[in-house]
Design a protein around this motif. Structure first.
Motif, PDB file in Angstrom:
ATOM      1  N   GLY A 147     -10.645  -7.447   0.002  1.00 33.55           N
ATOM      2  CA  GLY A 147      -9.601  -6.310  -0.568  1.00 33.55           C
ATOM      3  C   GLY A 147      -8.375  -6.575  -0.871  1.00 33.55           C
ATOM      4  O   GLY A 147      -7.549  -6.308  -1.990  1.00 33.55           O
ATOM      5  N   ILE A 148      -8.162  -5.746   0.456  1.00 35.52           N
ATOM      6  CA  ILE A 148      -6.824  -5.268   0.348  1.00 35.52           C
ATOM      7  C   ILE A 148      -5.496  -6.160   0.033  1.00 35.52           C
ATOM      8  O   ILE A 148      -4.894  -6.169  -0.817  1.00 35.52           O
ATOM      9  CB  ILE A 148      -6.602  -4.905   1.298  1.00 35.52           C
ATOM     10  CG1 ILE A 148      -7.376  -3.375   1.997  1.00 35.52           C
ATOM     11  CG2 ILE A 148      -4.828  -4.257   1.453  1.00 35.52           C
ATOM     12  CD1 ILE A 148      -7.344  -3.002   3.193  1.00 35.52           C
ATOM     13  N   GLY A 149      -5.555  -7.289   0.232  1.00 35.14           N
ATOM     14  CA  GLY A 149      -4.930  -8.644   0.448  1.00 35.14           C
ATOM     15  C   GLY A 149      -4.741  -8.884  -0.868  1.00 35.14           C
ATOM     16  O   GLY A 149      -3.738  -9.314  -1.665  1.00 35.14           O
ATOM     17  N   SER A 150      -6.301  -8.684  -2.200  1.00 36.35           N
ATOM     18  CA  SER A 150      -6.277  -9.661  -3.369  1.00 36.35           C
ATOM     19  C   SER A 150      -5.555  -8.627  -4.400  1.00 36.35           C
ATOM     20  O   SER A 150      -5.565  -8.703  -5.729  1.00 36.35           O
ATOM     21  CB  SER A 150      -7.606  -9.892  -3.393  1.00 36.35           C
ATOM     22  OG  SER A 150      -8.451  -8.493  -3.499  1.00 36.35           O
ATOM     23  N   GLY A 151      -5.337  -7.221  -3.916  1.00 38.11           N
ATOM     24  CA  GLY A 151      -5.124  -6.081  -4.664  1.00 38.11           C
ATOM     25  C   GLY A 151      -6.175  -5.339  -5.274  1.00 38.11           C
ATOM     26  O   GLY A 151      -5.633  -4.503  -5.801  1.00 38.11           O
ATOM     27  N   GLU A 152      -7.122  -5.437  -4.855  1.00 38.18           N
ATOM     28  CA  GLU A 152      -8.732  -5.111  -4.744  1.00 38.18           C
ATOM     29  C   GLU A 152      -8.472  -3.020  -4.190  1.00 38.18           C
ATOM     30  O   GLU A 152      -8.993  -2.585  -5.681  1.00 38.18           O
ATOM     31  CB  GLU A 152      -9.321  -5.415  -5.085  1.00 38.18           C
ATOM     32  CG  GLU A 152     -10.725  -6.601  -5.784  1.00 38.18           C
ATOM     33  CD  GLU A 152     -11.610  -6.958  -5.248  1.00 38.18           C
ATOM     34  OE1 GLU A 152     -12.486  -8.397  -5.705  1.00 38.18           O
ATOM     35  OE2 GLU A 152     -12.925  -6.986  -4.940  1.00 38.18           O
ATOM     36  N   LEU A 153      -8.211  -3.336  -3.594  1.00 40.20           N
ATOM     37  CA  LEU A 153      -8.079  -2.232  -2.678  1.00 40.20           C
ATOM     38  C   LEU A 153      -6.739  -1.804  -2.388  1.00 40.20           C
ATOM     39  O   LEU A 153      -5.582  -2.716  -2.340  1.00 40.20           O
ATOM     40  CB  LEU A 153      -8.607  -2.035  -1.049  1.00 40.20           C
ATOM     41  CG  LEU A 153     -10.052  -2.232  -1.279  1.00 40.20           C
ATOM     42  CD1 LEU A 153     -11.277  -2.608  -0.514  1.00 40.20           C
ATOM     43  CD2 LEU A 153     -11.191  -1.354  -1.917  1.00 40.20           C
ATOM     44  N   THR A 154      -6.133  -0.040  -2.101  1.00 40.72           N
ATOM     45  CA  THR A 154      -4.764  -0.082  -2.195  1.00 40.72           C
ATOM     46  C   THR A 154      -4.150  -0.433  -0.378  1.00 40.72           C
ATOM     47  O   THR A 154      -5.985   0.115   0.321  1.00 40.72           O
ATOM     48  CB  THR A 154      -4.757   1.007  -2.559  1.00 40.72           C
ATOM     49  OG1 THR A 154      -5.618   2.250  -1.126  1.00 40.72           O
ATOM     50  CG2 THR A 154      -5.012   2.140  -3.391  1.00 40.72           C
ATOM     51  N   GLU A 155      -3.072  -0.465  -0.059  1.00 36.50           N
ATOM     52  CA  GLU A 155      -2.759  -0.975   0.871  1.00 36.50           C
ATOM     53  C   GLU A 155      -3.518   0.383   2.094  1.00 36.50           C
ATOM     54  O   GLU A 155      -3.084  -0.164   2.895  1.00 36.50           O
ATOM     55  CB  GLU A 155      -0.970  -1.111   0.797  1.00 36.50           C
ATOM     56  CG  GLU A 155      -1.152  -2.723  -0.079  1.00 36.50           C
ATOM     57  CD  GLU A 155       0.280  -2.886   0.686  1.00 36.50           C
ATOM     58  OE1 GLU A 155       1.602  -2.245   1.036  1.00 36.50           O
ATOM     59  OE2 GLU A 155       0.841  -3.786  -0.146  1.00 36.50           O
ATOM     60  N   ASP A 156      -3.617   1.426   1.457  1.00 37.02           N
ATOM     61  CA  ASP A 156      -3.326   2.909   2.576  1.00 37.02           C
ATOM     62  C   ASP A 156      -5.238   2.467   2.485  1.00 37.02           C
ATOM     63  O   ASP A 156      -5.281   3.632   3.399  1.00 37.02           O
ATOM     64  CB  ASP A 156      -3.045   4.081   2.084  1.00 37.02           C
ATOM     65  CG  ASP A 156      -3.464   4.032   0.886  1.00 37.02           C
ATOM     66  OD1 ASP A 156      -4.301   3.462  -0.002  1.00 37.02           O
ATOM     67  OD2 ASP A 156      -2.869   5.614   0.085  1.00 37.02           O
ATOM     68  N   THR A 157      -6.313   2.071   2.192  1.00 40.25           N
ATOM     69  CA  THR A 157      -7.574   1.476   2.551  1.00 40.25           C
ATOM     70  C   THR A 157      -7.995   1.538   3.672  1.00 40.25           C
ATOM     71  O   THR A 157      -7.840   1.630   5.370  1.00 40.25           O
ATOM     72  CB  THR A 157      -8.250   0.750   1.472  1.00 40.25           C
ATOM     73  OG1 THR A 157      -8.010   0.629   0.289  1.00 40.25           O
ATOM     74  CG2 THR A 157      -9.503   0.773   1.742  1.00 40.25           C
TER      75      THR A 157
END
Length: 202
Positions: A147-157
């Protein structure tokens, strides 16, 4: 032909289905060998000959569950789905399965073998379901990373924090179902978990 060479005369799938339902309903420790013999229709000799022990039967019954009703959690590893959709199908699908009245309520993996082990057999049974829970957690974590890699979640998740939120909810479905919480309320709770996911979007 020697007795050892005779083919088994019982239906393995039917025996595993019966054992699975009994363990699912009662848990590992509360299920006796007498109950297992009655449910499966196997004699003690046949049961031990096929599975080696109660623990061995439990392990095979869990495998049978994972390949059947428990396979509902496999969707979280489906990379053809967006990470959010995979989590949504994981949670809502699990609620639907666990509230289905055609079989025991809740999840066998979440409910069985969770009591602190008192002996070798109980420890072995606990390891069987603990391994599945660990595998589910690892797949959820991989989905969060995706999800982080796809942009659904922020990188600092917080990957482990979000993983624990989802996995903890997944495991908690069973106790809530057994306590009478309705499917409607559980689906609403799953929607709240997904709203938390959405709030972390970029």
């Amino acid at each position: 032909m020697s007795p050892a060479g005779r083919p088994r005369v019982f239906d393995m799938e039917a025996a595993l289905e019966a054992a699975m339902l009994l363990f699912w309903e009662q848990g590992y420790e509360a299920t006796s060998l007498a109950q297992l013999r009655e449910a499966t229709g196997l004699s003690s000799a046949s049961l031990y000959g096929a599975f080696g022990s109660k623990e061995g039967l439990f392990e095979k019954a869990v495998e049978h569950y994972i390949a059947g009703p428990g396979s509902v959690t496999d969707v979280v590893a489906d990379e053809a789905e967006s990470p959010r959709e995979a989590v949504a199908r994981l949670l809502h699908g699990s609620i639907t399965m666990q509230t289905d009245t055609s079989h025991p309520r809740g999840c066998l993996v979440a409910l069985s073998g969770t009591v602190r082990a008192r002996g070798t057999a109980e420890a072995g049974a606990r390891k069987v379901v603990a391994a599945r829970r660990a595998a589910d957690r690892a797949r959820i974590r991989a989905c969060v990373v995706r999800g982080i890699g796809s942009g659904e979640l922020t990188e600092d998740t917080d990957v482990d924090g979000v993983t624990s939120m989802i996995h903890g909810f997944l495991l908690g479905i069973s106790t809530q179902v057994c306590d009478g919480t309705s499917a409607e309320h559980l689906h609403a709770a799953a929607a709240a978990v997904l709203a938390n996911w959405d709030s972390r979007g970029r």
